[in-house]
Design a protein around this motif. Structure first.
Motif, short mmCIF file in Angstrom:
data_model
loop_
_atom_site.label_atom_id
_atom_site.label_comp_id
_atom_site.label_asym_id
_atom_site.label_seq_id
_atom_site.Cartn_x
_atom_site.Cartn_y
_atom_site.Cartn_z
N SER A 5 -33.18 22.50 -23.66
CA SER A 5 -34.20 22.33 -24.70
C SER A 5 -34.10 23.38 -25.80
CB SER A 5 -35.60 22.39 -24.06
OG SER A 5 -35.76 23.63 -23.37
N THR A 6 -33.42 24.51 -25.52
CA THR A 6 -33.32 25.56 -26.53
C THR A 6 -32.10 25.42 -27.44
OG1 THR A 6 -32.13 27.00 -25.00
CG2 THR A 6 -34.54 27.21 -25.06
N VAL A 7 -31.14 24.56 -27.05
CA VAL A 7 -29.93 24.37 -27.85
C VAL A 7 -30.25 23.48 -29.04
CG1 VAL A 7 -27.60 23.41 -27.89
CG2 VAL A 7 -28.38 24.72 -25.92
N VAL A 8 -29.91 23.95 -30.25
CA VAL A 8 -30.20 23.16 -31.45
C VAL A 8 -28.92 22.70 -32.15
CG1 VAL A 8 -32.39 24.34 -31.83
CG2 VAL A 8 -30.30 25.23 -32.91
N ALA A 9 -27.75 23.15 -31.67
CA ALA A 9 -26.51 22.78 -32.33
C ALA A 9 -25.33 22.92 -31.39
CB ALA A 9 -26.28 23.63 -33.59
N VAL A 10 -24.25 22.19 -31.70
CA VAL A 10 -22.99 22.27 -30.96
C VAL A 10 -21.91 22.66 -31.96
CG1 VAL A 10 -21.27 21.03 -29.60
CG2 VAL A 10 -23.72 20.54 -29.27
N ASP A 30 -34.58 16.38 -32.12
CA ASP A 30 -35.20 15.30 -31.34
C ASP A 30 -34.17 14.45 -30.61
OD1 ASP A 30 -37.75 16.08 -32.22
OD2 ASP A 30 -37.57 14.84 -34.03
N GLY A 31 -33.12 15.12 -30.10
CA GLY A 31 -32.11 14.43 -29.32
C GLY A 31 -31.10 13.65 -30.13
N LYS A 32 -31.14 13.76 -31.45
CA LYS A 32 -30.21 13.02 -32.31
C LYS A 32 -29.51 13.96 -33.27
CE LYS A 32 -32.96 8.76 -32.23
NZ LYS A 32 -33.66 7.73 -33.05
N ILE A 33 -28.34 13.50 -33.76
CA ILE A 33 -27.61 14.28 -34.75
C ILE A 33 -28.41 14.32 -36.04
CG2 ILE A 33 -25.53 14.41 -36.17
CD1 ILE A 33 -24.01 13.19 -33.82
N HIS A 34 -28.73 15.53 -36.50
CA HIS A 34 -29.54 15.72 -37.70
C HIS A 34 -28.67 16.08 -38.90
CE1 HIS A 34 -32.90 16.73 -40.26
NE2 HIS A 34 -32.52 18.00 -40.33
N GLN A 35 -27.73 16.99 -38.70
CA GLN A 35 -26.83 17.42 -39.77
C GLN A 35 -25.49 17.81 -39.18
OE1 GLN A 35 -29.42 20.64 -41.34
NE2 GLN A 35 -29.04 19.75 -43.37
N ILE A 36 -24.45 17.73 -40.01
CA ILE A 36 -23.14 18.26 -39.65
C ILE A 36 -22.77 19.26 -40.73
CG2 ILE A 36 -20.72 17.73 -39.22
CD1 ILE A 36 -21.58 14.94 -38.34
N LEU A 37 -22.64 20.53 -40.33
CA LEU A 37 -22.48 21.62 -41.29
C LEU A 37 -21.21 22.41 -41.01
CD1 LEU A 37 -26.13 23.03 -41.09
CD2 LEU A 37 -25.24 21.43 -42.81
N SER A 38 -20.77 23.15 -42.00
CA SER A 38 -19.74 24.16 -41.77
C SER A 38 -20.39 25.34 -41.07
CB SER A 38 -19.12 24.59 -43.09
OG SER A 38 -20.08 25.26 -43.88
#
Length: 278
Positions: A5-10, A30-38
């Motif tokens: 629950s604490t992980v916000v990015a991969v 919310d369990g879905k891909i929100h953004q893809i960033l550098s």
């Protein structure tokens, strides 16, 4: 992979984005891909760093024979879905034959669901089957959740899943008309004549039809003509019909055995002249 629950990015050095593989950070909300960033554009939150492991969209394999119940020694849900997950496949769709009983009635479908419970490591959906005289089971199976239906125009290879005739196809398509479901057809060795029948009925009933593992290039023009005429028709082939040639297969090499069989090299050359938008 289930994220805490604490992980916000991969983060990965190898993220598949379109036709490129490059470093990126995938932000999750919310369990879905929100953004893809550098990496330089990302700030804040706990990151799961997977190093150079590939991060990519999950693959959907819509043609899987799990065979459970009845033939678990061939393959079962526990092994099939673990193997799928290991290979990056996040959804499978199970074919209706080779299990005993086959998925040709609502009762058989419920038995299949019961067997699969607690054994699936990826999302799992199910095809139903069209066999002679099961037309009254088709709409109830749609309501129960099957993804669509498969039929054979020759012997399927197992006695409990008999092939259909043109009369059976008329009956089945009349039941499927207006449902939005799809009928998968595996053509026989005389693929041209089998596909000619399917394209004709597809146009007549306007029921979505899909030709599975096409091996011959000859019917491509027929399929394209039907599509241009308005048939809701698609077709698939498999890698071995595109990459293997009968002339190169040694005698008795059973590892190349498949149905339909591997065709000659001329078939690949003829097939390059057109496509059918599988």
């Amino acid at each position: 992979m289930e994220l805490g629950s604490t992980v916000v990015a991969v983060r990965s050095e190898r993220v598949l984005l379109g036709d490129q593989v490059r470093p990126a950070v995938i932000v999750i909300k919310d369990g879905k891909i929100h953004q893809i960033l550098s990496d330089s554009d990302f700030s804040g939150g706990e990151v799961l760093d997977v190093g150079d492991s590939v991060v990519m969209p999950g693959i959907v394999d819509c043609h899987v024979h799990v065979n459970e119940p009845g033939r678990v020694s061939w393959e079962g849900f526990w092994t099939a879905t673990r193997a799928a997950a290991a290979g990056g496949v996040t959804t499978i769709v199970d074919m209706p034959l080779n299990s005993i009983p086959p998925t040709t009635t609502v009762g058989n479908f419920q038995e299949k669901l019961h067997e699969a419970k607690g054994k699936c490591f990826v999302d799992t959906a199910f095809w139903g089957g069209v066999i002679p005289d099961n037309q009254l089971e088709l709409r109830p199976m749609i309501q129960a959740g099957v993804a669509g239906f498969k039929c054979f125009l020759i012997h399927s290879g197992v006695e409990e899943f008999p092939h259909v005739t043109e009369r059976d196809l008329h009956t089945a398509m009349a039941q499927l008309q207006g449902t939005g479901s799809v009928l998968l057809s595996r053509p026989d060795v005389m693929e041209m004549e089998a596909i000619r029948t399917v394209t004709k009925l597809c146009l007549q009933y306007q029921v979505r039809c899909h030709i599975v593992h096409l091996s011959s290039a000859d019917p491509l023009e027929l399929i394209q003509e039907a599509r241009r005429a308005g048939a809701p028709l698609t077709v698939e082939t498999t890698h071995h019909y595109l990459s293997l040639c009968a002339e190169d297969i040694p005698a008795g090499a059973t590892q190349f055995k498949c149905c339909p069989p591997i065709r000659g090299s001329a078939n690949q050359v003829n097939g390059r002249g057109g496509s059918a938008d599988g």
